[in-house]
Scaffold this motif. Structure first.
Motif, short mmCIF file in Angstrom:
data_model
loop_
_atom_site.label_atom_id
_atom_site.label_comp_id
_atom_site.label_asym_id
_atom_site.label_seq_id
_atom_site.Cartn_x
_atom_site.Cartn_y
_atom_site.Cartn_z
N ALA A 30 0.83 -1.21 0.00
CA ALA A 30 0.00 0.00 0.00
C ALA A 30 0.87 1.25 0.00
CB ALA A 30 -0.93 -0.01 1.21
N LYS A 31 1.94 1.24 0.77
CA LYS A 31 2.85 2.39 0.80
C LYS A 31 3.57 2.56 -0.53
CE LYS A 31 3.40 2.01 5.74
NZ LYS A 31 4.23 1.58 6.84
N ASN A 32 4.01 1.45 -1.12
CA ASN A 32 4.66 1.52 -2.43
C ASN A 32 3.70 2.05 -3.49
OD1 ASN A 32 7.04 0.55 -1.40
ND2 ASN A 32 6.66 -1.56 -2.04
N SER A 33 2.46 1.63 -3.43
CA SER A 33 1.46 2.08 -4.39
C SER A 33 1.23 3.58 -4.27
CB SER A 33 0.16 1.33 -4.19
OG SER A 33 -0.82 1.82 -5.06
N GLU A 34 1.16 4.07 -3.05
CA GLU A 34 0.98 5.51 -2.85
C GLU A 34 2.15 6.28 -3.44
OE1 GLU A 34 0.48 8.87 0.67
OE2 GLU A 34 0.77 6.77 1.22
N LEU A 35 3.37 5.81 -3.20
CA LEU A 35 4.55 6.48 -3.76
C LEU A 35 4.50 6.51 -5.28
CD1 LEU A 35 7.47 5.15 -1.57
CD2 LEU A 35 6.94 7.54 -2.00
N LYS A 36 4.13 5.39 -5.89
CA LYS A 36 4.15 5.30 -7.34
C LYS A 36 3.03 6.10 -7.99
CE LYS A 36 6.26 0.75 -7.67
NZ LYS A 36 6.03 -0.65 -8.06
N HIS A 37 1.82 5.96 -7.49
CA HIS A 37 0.67 6.54 -8.19
C HIS A 37 0.38 7.98 -7.81
CE1 HIS A 37 -0.07 2.17 -8.65
NE2 HIS A 37 -0.30 2.57 -9.88
N ARG A 38 0.65 8.38 -6.60
CA ARG A 38 0.30 9.74 -6.18
C ARG A 38 1.48 10.70 -6.18
NH1 ARG A 38 -3.41 8.28 -0.99
NH2 ARG A 38 -4.99 7.11 -2.11
N ALA A 59 10.04 12.36 -3.14
CA ALA A 59 8.78 11.62 -3.04
C ALA A 59 8.65 10.96 -1.67
CB ALA A 59 8.70 10.56 -4.14
N ILE A 60 9.71 10.33 -1.21
CA ILE A 60 9.68 9.68 0.10
C ILE A 60 9.53 10.71 1.21
CG2 ILE A 60 11.06 8.31 1.71
CD1 ILE A 60 12.17 6.87 -0.82
N PHE A 61 10.22 11.85 1.10
CA PHE A 61 10.10 12.92 2.09
C PHE A 61 8.66 13.43 2.16
CE2 PHE A 61 10.13 17.46 3.10
CZ PHE A 61 10.69 17.42 4.36
N THR A 62 8.05 13.62 0.99
CA THR A 62 6.67 14.13 0.94
C THR A 62 5.71 13.17 1.62
OG1 THR A 62 7.16 15.25 -1.13
CG2 THR A 62 4.84 14.88 -0.62
N VAL A 63 5.84 11.88 1.33
CA VAL A 63 4.95 10.88 1.93
C VAL A 63 5.14 10.83 3.44
CG1 VAL A 63 4.44 8.42 2.04
CG2 VAL A 63 4.71 9.52 -0.16
N ASN A 64 6.40 10.85 3.89
CA ASN A 64 6.66 10.83 5.33
C ASN A 64 6.13 12.08 6.01
OD1 ASN A 64 7.88 8.33 5.32
ND2 ASN A 64 9.94 9.16 5.04
N LEU A 65 6.29 13.23 5.38
CA LEU A 65 5.76 14.48 5.95
C LEU A 65 4.25 14.43 6.06
CD1 LEU A 65 6.59 17.25 6.99
CD2 LEU A 65 6.36 18.10 4.66
N LYS A 66 3.57 13.90 5.04
CA LYS A 66 2.12 13.77 5.09
C LYS A 66 1.69 12.86 6.24
CE LYS A 66 -0.16 12.93 1.36
NZ LYS A 66 -0.56 12.40 0.04
N ARG A 67 2.43 11.78 6.47
CA ARG A 67 2.09 10.86 7.55
C ARG A 67 2.29 11.54 8.91
NH1 ARG A 67 5.03 6.28 4.69
NH2 ARG A 67 3.44 5.56 3.28
N ILE A 68 3.36 12.29 9.05
CA ILE A 68 3.63 12.99 10.30
C ILE A 68 2.52 14.00 10.58
CG2 ILE A 68 5.18 14.67 11.40
CD1 ILE A 68 7.50 13.18 9.99
N LEU A 69 2.14 14.77 9.58
CA LEU A 69 1.08 15.76 9.76
C LEU A 69 -0.25 15.09 10.10
CD1 LEU A 69 1.93 18.26 6.88
CD2 LEU A 69 2.24 18.60 9.35
N LYS A 70 -0.51 13.96 9.49
CA LYS A 70 -1.75 13.23 9.78
C LYS A 70 -1.76 12.74 11.23
CE LYS A 70 -4.65 9.52 8.04
NZ LYS A 70 -4.79 8.45 7.05
N LEU A 71 -0.60 12.27 11.72
CA LEU A 71 -0.52 11.80 13.10
C LEU A 71 -0.65 12.94 14.09
CD1 LEU A 71 2.36 9.18 12.82
CD2 LEU A 71 -0.06 8.72 13.24
N LEU A 72 -0.14 14.11 13.73
CA LEU A 72 -0.21 15.27 14.64
C LEU A 72 -1.60 15.90 14.65
CD1 LEU A 72 3.18 17.05 13.91
CD2 LEU A 72 2.56 15.70 15.92
N GLY A 73 -2.30 15.84 13.53
CA GLY A 73 -3.57 16.56 13.41
C GLY A 73 -4.78 15.77 13.71
#
Length: 73
Positions: A30-38, A59-73
Motif C-alpha cells: 500500500a505504501k509503495n502504491s501511494e509512492l508510485k501513483h500519487r 517523493a519519500i520525504f513528501t509521503v513521510n511528511l504527510k504521515r507525520i502531519l496526519k498523526l499530529l492533526g
C-alpha cells in the motif's frame, strides 16, 4: 511433473514463516502504491542518477511528511 524447484517453492509457501510474512506484505504494498501513483515514483522525470535520486528522496520525504502531519492533526 514438477521440478524440485517447484516442489520446494510449494512446500515453502505452506510454511508458517511464509504465511506470517504474507500477512504483513499488504502494508508495504500500500505504501509503495501511494509512492508510485500519487507522488510520481514510478517514472523518472529527469535524466541521470542524481536527478533520479533527488526525485526519489523528494517523493519519500513528501509521503513521510504527510504521515507525520496526519498523526499530529
Amino acid at each position: 511433473m514438477k521440478s524440485t524447484e517447484h516442489s520446494d517453492q510449494a512446500e515453502f509457501q505452506e510454511s508458517e514463516y511464509f504465511k506470517e510474512k504474507s500477512r504483513e506484505r499488504y502494508k508495504i504494498e500500500a505504501k509503495n502504491s501511494e509512492l508510485k501513483h500519487r507522488h510520481g515514483y514510478d517514472v523518472a522525470t529527469s535524466s541521470g542518477l542524481i536527478g533520479m535520486e533527488l526525485q526519489g528522496a523528494m517523493a519519500i520525504f513528501t509521503v513521510n511528511l504527510k504521515r507525520i502531519l496526519k498523526l499530529l492533526g
